[in-house]
Design an enzyme around this catalytic site. Sequence first.
Site, PDB file in Angstrom:
ATOM      1  CB  SER A  14      -0.919   0.008   1.225  1.00 39.41           C
ATOM      2  OG  SER A  14      -0.155  -0.049   2.409  1.00 39.41           O
ATOM      3  CE1 TYR A  45      -3.949   0.186  -0.820  1.00 40.67           C
ATOM      4  CE2 TYR A  45      -3.414  -2.147  -0.914  1.00 40.67           C
ATOM      5  CZ  TYR A  45      -3.539  -0.932  -1.551  1.00 40.67           C
ATOM      6  OH  TYR A  45      -3.267  -0.826  -2.890  1.00 40.67           O
ATOM      7  N   GLY A  46      -4.968  -0.433   5.743  1.00 43.55           N
ATOM      8  CA  GLY A  46      -5.415  -1.028   7.004  1.00 43.55           C
ATOM      9  C   GLY A  46      -6.741  -0.522   7.535  1.00 43.55           C
ATOM     10  CB  CYS A  76       0.108  -4.917   1.679  1.00 49.69           C
ATOM     11  SG  CYS A  76      -1.233  -4.186   2.642  1.00 49.69           S
ATOM     12  CG  ASN A  77       1.262  -8.210   7.244  1.00 47.03           C
ATOM     13  OD1 ASN A  77       1.341  -9.363   7.660  1.00 47.03           O
ATOM     14  ND2 ASN A  77       2.330  -7.437   7.086  1.00 47.03           N
ATOM     15  CB  THR A  78      -4.225  -4.815   4.956  1.00 51.12           C
ATOM     16  OG1 THR A  78      -3.807  -4.266   6.209  1.00 51.12           O
ATOM     17  CG2 THR A  78      -5.721  -4.613   4.799  1.00 51.12           C
ATOM     18  CD  GLU A 156       4.267   5.543   6.261  1.00 52.01           C
ATOM     19  OE1 GLU A 156       3.982   6.735   6.014  1.00 52.01           O
ATOM     20  OE2 GLU A 156       3.820   4.584   5.611  1.00 52.01           O
ATOM     21  CB  CYS A 190       1.989  -4.256  10.231  1.00 50.10           C
ATOM     22  SG  CYS A 190       2.018  -2.727   9.238  1.00 50.10           S
ATOM     23  CB  THR A 191       5.490  -4.608   5.732  1.00 51.04           C
ATOM     24  OG1 THR A 191       4.496  -3.647   5.321  1.00 51.04           O
ATOM     25  CG2 THR A 191       5.166  -5.966   5.138  1.00 51.04           C
ATOM     26  CG  HIS A 192       4.628   0.476   8.222  1.00 50.46           C
ATOM     27  ND1 HIS A 192       3.734  -0.019   7.304  1.00 50.46           N
ATOM     28  CD2 HIS A 192       4.938   1.734   7.815  1.00 50.46           C
ATOM     29  CE1 HIS A 192       3.512   0.907   6.390  1.00 50.46           C
ATOM     30  NE2 HIS A 192       4.220   1.972   6.667  1.00 50.46           N
TER      31      HIS A 192
END
Length: 283
Positions: A14, A45-46, A76-78, A156, A190-192
């Site tokens: 995303s 997207y979450g 993206c996990n979502t 971020e 989550c990739t973050h």
Amino acid sequence: MQLQTDWPIGVFDSGVGGLTVLNALREKLPNENLLYLGDTARVPYGTKSSLSVTRYAEQAAACLIRQQIKMLVVACNTASAVAIEPLRAIYPHLPIVGVVEPGAEASCEATRNGHIGVIATESTVNNAAYQTAILKQNPDASVVAQPCSLFVALAEEGWHDGPLVDQIVARCLEPFSMEHSQIDTLVLGCTHFPALRQSIARVMGDAVSLVDSAQTTAVYVSDLLQKTNLMNQSGCGAEVNFMVTDGPERFVRVASHFFSEKIDPARVQVVDIQHIHIPETES
């Protein structure tokens, strides 16, 4: 369509969080060409509905497939939680990998007592994707999931460490740090979240193993490339290229928090995917 070994692996997210997956792929598979697409115009997207996320994922996949890719990684996990099966139905000829299944498998291998925690965005938690995938691997497991969407903003903005970050992380992870919590494994869903790994590890303590879905996905992709005979054997220098749907300048700036290589803005192409044609599901 015959897939070619020197075609790139397509990776989409995303926004910028999927760069942690791209980074892991780059380290695990240095000879592979990689093409990354960040849907920065519609991030995050979450907080979106499953219907919207599925449509976004189908558009992103169609864009990457037009560039001739040999594998699609949904970073993206979502999107992995809601769109993997629709994508596989549309493109049965293409190996498609999400981040949920490898992360779930790794957590089941890591746990010693069967008590597993998951932190992710609200949408991923509500969809129960990790819970379902973990219980599929180990029906006797106990899974507790907690949304930690605030971690995305911290990552971020480059707030990855320090006392203030530890305080925020500790507050968000309170359900896992209570005396009655028995989890010995925590999935960073989550990739973050790998950007906050050090702080999360301090809060959770040495007794809890952290599972990074980016690293586990890279291992999964490597194994799948070997099984399908799609490893790049060309011997040419591997390339990494980038596409975004909006804000290439911000993408490059924020990417420095997630990707180990400096990204040249000239390598970032802006694309419009909102009106891209989606093929019919193949029978």
